[in-house]
Motif scaffolding. Structure first.
Motif, short mmCIF file in Angstrom:
data_model
loop_
_atom_site.label_atom_id
_atom_site.label_comp_id
_atom_site.label_asym_id
_atom_site.label_seq_id
_atom_site.Cartn_x
_atom_site.Cartn_y
_atom_site.Cartn_z
N SER A 118 0.83 -1.21 0.00
CA SER A 118 0.00 0.00 0.00
C SER A 118 0.86 1.26 0.00
N THR A 119 1.90 1.26 0.82
CA THR A 119 2.77 2.44 0.89
C THR A 119 3.45 2.70 -0.44
N GLN A 120 3.95 1.64 -1.08
CA GLN A 120 4.68 1.79 -2.33
C GLN A 120 3.78 2.22 -3.48
N MET A 121 2.56 1.71 -3.53
CA MET A 121 1.64 2.05 -4.61
C MET A 121 1.01 3.42 -4.40
N VAL A 122 0.56 3.68 -3.17
CA VAL A 122 -0.17 4.92 -2.88
C VAL A 122 0.71 6.15 -3.10
N GLU A 123 1.98 6.06 -2.68
CA GLU A 123 2.88 7.21 -2.85
C GLU A 123 3.04 7.58 -4.32
N THR A 124 3.19 6.55 -5.17
CA THR A 124 3.35 6.80 -6.61
C THR A 124 2.10 7.44 -7.20
#
Length: 336
Positions: A118-124
């Motif tokens: 979630s952190t990696q996708m949401v930031e992008t």
């Protein structure tokens, strides 16, 4: 294969791209004059043995060549007419992951093992799509669902090690497509997976490309992979494109001896009598300070004296099919 969604609009033009690396042994001419066009909705396969320059070509397109030791020495990469090689780092960051995305060979090394998916996708998504955190997470869950991840609303908060290899690659595809890019570059996306999962991942990429209208550049060493997925093929050898054209034309009537060798090396299930699988003799050349001749001549059964002296000119046939081989040069070109 013919993709009916392909449009005539050229969205990416690579012109005479050259990328070299300085080493203690000499200059490695990893990419030496690559030229091709990519159209909207097209799936292009870039094929060749290890060391032929496939990955370096696409890292150059993304302007991700480490300097030193590497440097893009010349050429143009025109995305909608704008040269990506002339953009500032801030400008190119607005394109990477947004307009042009890349899926790397090993998803485990591409995903941060210490951060939840979630952190990696949401930031992008927040960075490129200008959405708030809640909306970005909803978009991320939708993309995971589209990529075939079961129970995506729960799995999105998992860490990468909690996914299998095939599922991690699906996560990478979801991440790559989450910002609706115009071009998706897939660098050997199935090489670390077993055959069954490979077929699923390729089918998924093909389906999503058609549904979302995304153009795809597929980097692979296997002509078997591109046969059922790609519309066009560029065959690379020693940093150059030795043949390019429609997939059907290249498989039906390959021109370059290297392309013929690659096709013969693909296992066939339609042959009644089992026979030893063909392999191209010899080894790929060392691309450090290559002489100005055809680099394939030591391995080629069709080689003649001129192959050892000069690099062959580009010869064009029908439907954009072309190759660089002295077999098709006329006497005037050989005399020059």
């Amino acid at each position: 294969m013919e993709n009916t969604s392909i449009q005539d609009e050229v969205i990416l033009q690579v012109k005479d791209l050259r990328t070299y690396f300085n080493t203690d042994e000499g200059v490695v001419e990893a990419v030496d004059g690559i030229t091709f066009d990519l159209r909207k909705g097209e799936t292009m396969g870039i094929v060749g043995e290890s060391g032929s320059g496939k990955s370096v070509t696409n890292l150059s397109i993304m302007n991700l060549i480490p300097n030193p030791p590497g440097k893009i020495m010349g050429g143009e990469v025109l995305f909608h007419g704008e040269d990506l090689l002339k953009l500032s780092e801030k400008q190119i960051q607005n394109i990477r992951g947004n307009k042009i995305s890349m899926i790397f060979q090993d998803p485990m090394s591409s995903l941060n093992p210490f951060l939840r998916i979630s952190t990696q996708m949401v930031e992008t998504i927040m960075l490129h799509q200008k959405l708030d955190k809640k909306a970005a997470k909803i978009k991320a869950i939708e993309m995971l669902k589209l990529a075939g991840i079961p129970a995506p609303e729960k799995r999105i908060d998992n860490y990468p090690h909690q996914f299998s290899g095939g599922m991690r690659q699906r996560v990478m595809i979801a991440m790559g497509l989450s910002c609706n890019p115009e071009i998706l570059i897939a660098d050997e996306p199935t090489s670390a997976l077993d055959v069954t999962i490979q077929a699923q991942i390729l089918e998924l990429m093909q389906d999503l490309s058609r549904r979302l209208g995304t153009a795809v550049i597929m980097i692979t060493h296997s002509l078997g992979v591109v046969a059922g997925m790609c519309d066009t093929i560029c065959v690379m050898y020693a940093g150059r494109v030795v043949e390019r054209g429609n997939t059907e034309d290249i498989f039906k009537e390959p021109k370059h001896p290297y392309t013929r060798g690659l096709i013969q090396s693909v296992p066939r299930l339609d042959k009644e009598n089992a026979e030893r699988l063909y392999s191209i003799p010899g080894q790929p050349p060392n691309v450090i300070d290559l002489p100005p001749c055809c680099p394939f001549f030591p391995r080629c059964s069709k080689a003649s004296d001129i192959c050892k002296k000069k690099y062959p000119p580009l010869k064009e046939f029908a439907n954009g099919h072309c190759t660089s081989c002295w077999l098709y040069a006329d006497e005037k070109e050989k005399a020059e």
